[in-house]
Design a protein around this motif. Structure first.
Motif, mmCIF file in Angstrom:
data_model
loop_
_atom_site.group_PDB
_atom_site.id
_atom_site.type_symbol
_atom_site.label_atom_id
_atom_site.label_comp_id
_atom_site.label_asym_id
_atom_site.label_seq_id
_atom_site.Cartn_x
_atom_site.Cartn_y
_atom_site.Cartn_z
ATOM 1 N N VAL A 241 0.848 -1.199 0.000
ATOM 2 C CA VAL A 241 0.000 0.000 0.000
ATOM 3 C C VAL A 241 0.883 1.247 0.000
ATOM 4 O O VAL A 241 0.664 2.179 -0.782
ATOM 5 N N ALA A 242 1.882 1.278 0.869
ATOM 6 C CA ALA A 242 2.776 2.439 0.958
ATOM 7 C C ALA A 242 3.502 2.675 -0.371
ATOM 8 O O ALA A 242 3.632 3.823 -0.817
ATOM 9 N N LEU A 243 3.968 1.605 -1.005
ATOM 10 C CA LEU A 243 4.664 1.747 -2.281
ATOM 11 C C LEU A 243 3.738 2.307 -3.352
ATOM 12 O O LEU A 243 4.131 3.175 -4.145
ATOM 13 N N ASN A 244 2.503 1.836 -3.379
ATOM 14 C CA ASN A 244 1.545 2.357 -4.365
ATOM 15 C C ASN A 244 1.220 3.821 -4.116
ATOM 16 O O ASN A 244 1.117 4.613 -5.059
ATOM 17 N N LEU A 245 1.056 4.200 -2.854
ATOM 18 C CA LEU A 245 0.809 5.612 -2.542
ATOM 19 C C LEU A 245 2.006 6.469 -2.942
ATOM 20 O O LEU A 245 1.857 7.540 -3.524
ATOM 21 N N PHE A 246 3.216 5.999 -2.622
ATOM 22 C CA PHE A 246 4.433 6.710 -2.993
ATOM 23 C C PHE A 246 4.505 6.903 -4.513
ATOM 24 O O PHE A 246 4.771 8.004 -5.003
ATOM 25 N N THR A 247 4.256 5.834 -5.247
ATOM 26 C CA THR A 247 4.288 5.904 -6.710
ATOM 27 C C THR A 247 3.262 6.896 -7.226
ATOM 28 O O THR A 247 3.548 7.695 -8.128
ATOM 29 N N ASN A 248 2.061 6.865 -6.658
ATOM 30 C CA ASN A 248 1.020 7.804 -7.077
ATOM 31 C C ASN A 248 1.446 9.245 -6.814
ATOM 32 O O ASN A 248 1.233 10.127 -7.653
ATOM 33 N N TYR A 249 2.032 9.508 -5.652
ATOM 34 C CA TYR A 249 2.489 10.861 -5.312
ATOM 35 C C TYR A 249 3.563 11.328 -6.301
ATOM 36 O O TYR A 249 3.545 12.477 -6.750
ATOM 37 N N ILE A 250 4.516 10.473 -6.610
ATOM 38 C CA ILE A 250 5.565 10.819 -7.569
ATOM 39 C C ILE A 250 4.947 11.132 -8.928
ATOM 40 O O ILE A 250 5.270 12.148 -9.560
ATOM 41 N N ASN A 251 4.046 10.271 -9.375
ATOM 42 C CA ASN A 251 3.411 10.472 -10.680
ATOM 43 C C ASN A 251 2.634 11.777 -10.743
ATOM 44 O O ASN A 251 2.685 12.496 -11.748
ATOM 45 N N VAL A 252 1.912 12.110 -9.685
ATOM 46 C CA VAL A 252 1.134 13.348 -9.659
ATOM 47 C C VAL A 252 2.063 14.553 -9.553
ATOM 48 O O VAL A 252 1.938 15.527 -10.312
ATOM 49 N N ALA A 253 3.016 14.516 -8.622
ATOM 50 C CA ALA A 253 3.904 15.656 -8.397
ATOM 51 C C ALA A 253 4.748 15.988 -9.621
ATOM 52 O O ALA A 253 5.007 17.162 -9.897
ATOM 53 N N LEU A 254 5.163 14.977 -10.346
ATOM 54 C CA LEU A 254 6.031 15.195 -11.496
ATOM 55 C C LEU A 254 5.296 15.113 -12.829
ATOM 56 O O LEU A 254 5.920 15.121 -13.888
ATOM 57 N N ALA A 255 3.963 15.035 -12.758
ATOM 58 C CA ALA A 255 3.121 14.993 -13.958
ATOM 59 C C ALA A 255 3.600 13.939 -14.949
ATOM 60 O O ALA A 255 3.736 14.186 -16.145
#
Length: 85
Positions: free
Chosen positions: A56-70
């Motif tokens: 779960v943490a890895l998926n949230l981290f990945t989502n944050y990176i994807n959103v923050a860096l477009a």
């Protein structure tokens, strides 16, 4: 996949994980002893539970990176469907 996205499964072990994960995400990690006990009662040990939380943490981290860096999406999007609690 639609059932899993809504937190449902006919398999009791999968249903227990999905229920726990929904609580974990909705409560931002603040799960209760009863939530953890429900996973143990479904047949998961401490190692399994840590692995579930790590995924779960890895998926949230990945989502944050994807959103923050477009990061451009290179696969078909799937609309999130949430069932009323």
């Amino acid at each position: 996949m639609a059932d899993a996205q809504r937190g449902h499964s006919a398999d009791p072990k999968t249903a227990a994980v999905l229920s726990f994960v929904r609580i974990l995400v909705d409560e931002r990690g603040q799960v209760s002893d009863a939530d953890v006990k429900a996973l143990r009662n479904a047949g998961f040990d401490d190692q399994d539970i840590v692995e579930i939380i790590a995924h779960v943490a890895l998926n949230l981290f990945t989502n944050y990176i994807n959103v923050a860096l477009a990061v451009p999406v290179d696969f078909p999007g799937v609309k999130l469907v949430r069932e009323a609690a």
